[in-house]
Structure formats: C-alpha cells, structure tokens
Design a protein around this motif. Structure first.
Motif, PDB file in Angstrom:
ATOM      1  N   THR A  28       0.842  -1.186   0.000  1.00  0.00           N
ATOM      2  CA  THR A  28       0.000   0.000   0.000  1.00  0.00           C
ATOM      3  C   THR A  28       0.886   1.248   0.000  1.00  0.00           C
ATOM      4  N   PRO A  29       0.685   2.140  -0.961  1.00  0.00           N
ATOM      5  CA  PRO A  29       1.556   3.323  -1.046  1.00  0.00           C
ATOM      6  C   PRO A  29       1.306   4.280   0.121  1.00  0.00           C
ATOM      7  N   GLU A  30       2.324   5.043   0.435  1.00  0.00           N
ATOM      8  CA  GLU A  30       2.160   6.056   1.480  1.00  0.00           C
ATOM      9  C   GLU A  30       1.234   7.160   1.018  1.00  0.00           C
ATOM     10  N   LYS A  31       1.280   7.433  -0.306  1.00  0.00           N
ATOM     11  CA  LYS A  31       0.432   8.470  -0.877  1.00  0.00           C
ATOM     12  C   LYS A  31       0.118   8.116  -2.327  1.00  0.00           C
ATOM     13  N   VAL A  32      -1.141   8.272  -2.697  1.00  0.00           N
ATOM     14  CA  VAL A  32      -1.555   8.004  -4.069  1.00  0.00           C
ATOM     15  C   VAL A  32      -1.478   9.305  -4.859  1.00  0.00           C
ATOM     16  N   THR A  33      -0.540   9.367  -5.774  1.00  0.00           N
ATOM     17  CA  THR A  33      -0.323  10.563  -6.582  1.00  0.00           C
ATOM     18  C   THR A  33      -0.580  10.232  -8.048  1.00  0.00           C
ATOM     19  N   PRO A  34      -0.745  11.260  -8.884  1.00  0.00           N
ATOM     20  CA  PRO A  34      -0.878  10.995 -10.319  1.00  0.00           C
ATOM     21  C   PRO A  34       0.304  10.224 -10.880  1.00  0.00           C
TER      22      PRO A  34
END
Length: 237
Positions: A28-34
């Motif tokens: 699971t990513p720390e933050k979902v970015t473009p």
C-alpha cells in the motif's frame, strides 16, 4: 451520502479498479499521486489525476491529500471486500438508487437509464456510471475479475481460421462441362474396381476431387483424363 444536487457520479474502469487493488495488496503506497497511478496503471498522469483520483476520494479509499484510508486497507482483504463495497455504495450513492437497484441481478440498462435521467447525461456517461455501480453491487471478486479479463483488448474468443488447398493448378479460362455419359462410365468402372479391390479397414477416407479442363482441350485429351482417373482412383480409396 453523495450530494444529490451535484449531478455527477464516480466512474472507474473495472480493469483499473482491480489492478490498483492488486498493487495495494502487494504494498500500500504512502500516498496516491498521479505519478504513482501513471506507473501502476500504465496511463498518463493527467488522465490519472482526472479519472482515477476523484472516484478514489468519493469512495473514501484516499483522503484529500491522497493518503490511503483505513477503508483502503480493508479493501485489499478478499474476505472484507463485499463489506467494503457495501460501505462505498451507502456513502457514495443516493438512497433512491439503492432502493431501486439493490439486487446484483438488476438489469444494467435500467440502471444506466436512471443515471441518464438523474444526472442528465448521455448514454456513454450513463453506461460508465452504471458499470461502476454494478461492479460495487456485485462485490464478487471471481466474477468481476473474469469480466475484467474479458474486457481487455485481444482477450476475445479466438476465431478458427480455415485453409483450403486445391491440388489442381488455377485456370483462368472458363471450364468446360463434362458429358454426363462419361461421368456415368467413370462411376461404373470405379464401382467395379472397388468391388474387386475392396479393402477391410476402417475408418474410411472420403476424397473430393475437382477437375478443371481447359476449353481448348480436345475430346481425345478429355478421354485420356478420365481413363487415367478410372485407373488410379481405386488406389486413393
């Protein structure tokens, strides 16, 4: 509950939904970015920003900063997946829609018609809204992944191709019709030879023969052709 005054609803392609879920299951990513979505889903950053991040926020899987929520961690769990889909439905869609279409066997065209009327959109947008809604309503991992695989380019049923082989050379001139008397003689002679040299093996082989005779052929040449066929046809049986 979604703001009913805003006539817009989340939509996300099924392939992207499950591919992203698989990525979350791996790590699971720390933050979902473009940028993250562009790499994970093999798409452009602008497309990811416009088409993927908004529905993830509406569904409550990421917050406004792009950080995965607790629901996102439960979304990864196969055992909790149906419950997560139910939560998303309750939070993202109006009660009227849920009351009308709560059965996974509901007709997709009826759901699309509802979206078209309520959101005042065309058929394309209505179908996209209804496909996402149905995906959540079914909440069936096996069935949904099967549909996702079928919708991938080049994943349709493989069509068999037929090849034909003609042992005779191609003749550009029109063919001459064969006299019926000669055909009858050939059949009778072949039948006699078959009775003489009948073989006792199985299975039987069926052979179709096409004869192309040039209009310039003389009667003598035609006779020779049939004499040769009468002589050699039994060997092909």
């Amino acid at each position: 509950m979604a703001d009913e005054k805003k006539k817009g609803y989340p939509k996300i392609p099924m392939n992207n939904w499950f591919l992203l879920r698989d990525k979350f299951k791996q790590r699971t990513p720390e933050k979902v970015t473009p940028s993250y979505l562009a790499s994970a889903l093999n798409m452009g950053e602008r497309s990811a920003s416009a088409n993927i991040i908004p529905p993830l926020r509406v569904f409550g899987l990421i917050d406004d900063s792009g950080k995965p929520t607790d629901l996102a961690y439960e979304w990864r769990d196969d055992n909790k997946y149906p419950a997560v889909c139910k939560i998303i439905l309750e939070e993202a869609y109006p009660r009227e829609l849920l009351d009308l279409f709560s059965d996974p066997d509901a007709h997709l065209k009826d759901i699309a018609a509802w979206f078209a009327r309520d959101a005042k959109v065309g058929e394309s947008a209505a179908r996209a809204y209804s496909a996402t809604y149905m995906m959540l309503l079914e909440a069936d991992l096996a069935r949904a992944k099967e549909k996702a695989a079928q919708s991938k380019p080049g994943s349709g049923p493989v069509k068999s191709t037929k090849t034909s082989m003609n042992s005779s050379s191609v003749v550009s001139k029109p063919t001459k019709s064969v006299p019926s008397t000669k055909i009858q003689d050939l059949v009778e002679e072949t039948s006699v030879n078959d009775r003489r040299e009948k073989r006792s093996f199985s299975p039987k082989l069926h052979v179709d023969i096409q004869i192309h005779i040039s209009p310039d052929s003389s009667p003598e040449q035609i006779d020779k052709i049939f004499e040769s066929m009468a002589k050699h046809l039994p060997l092909m049986g």
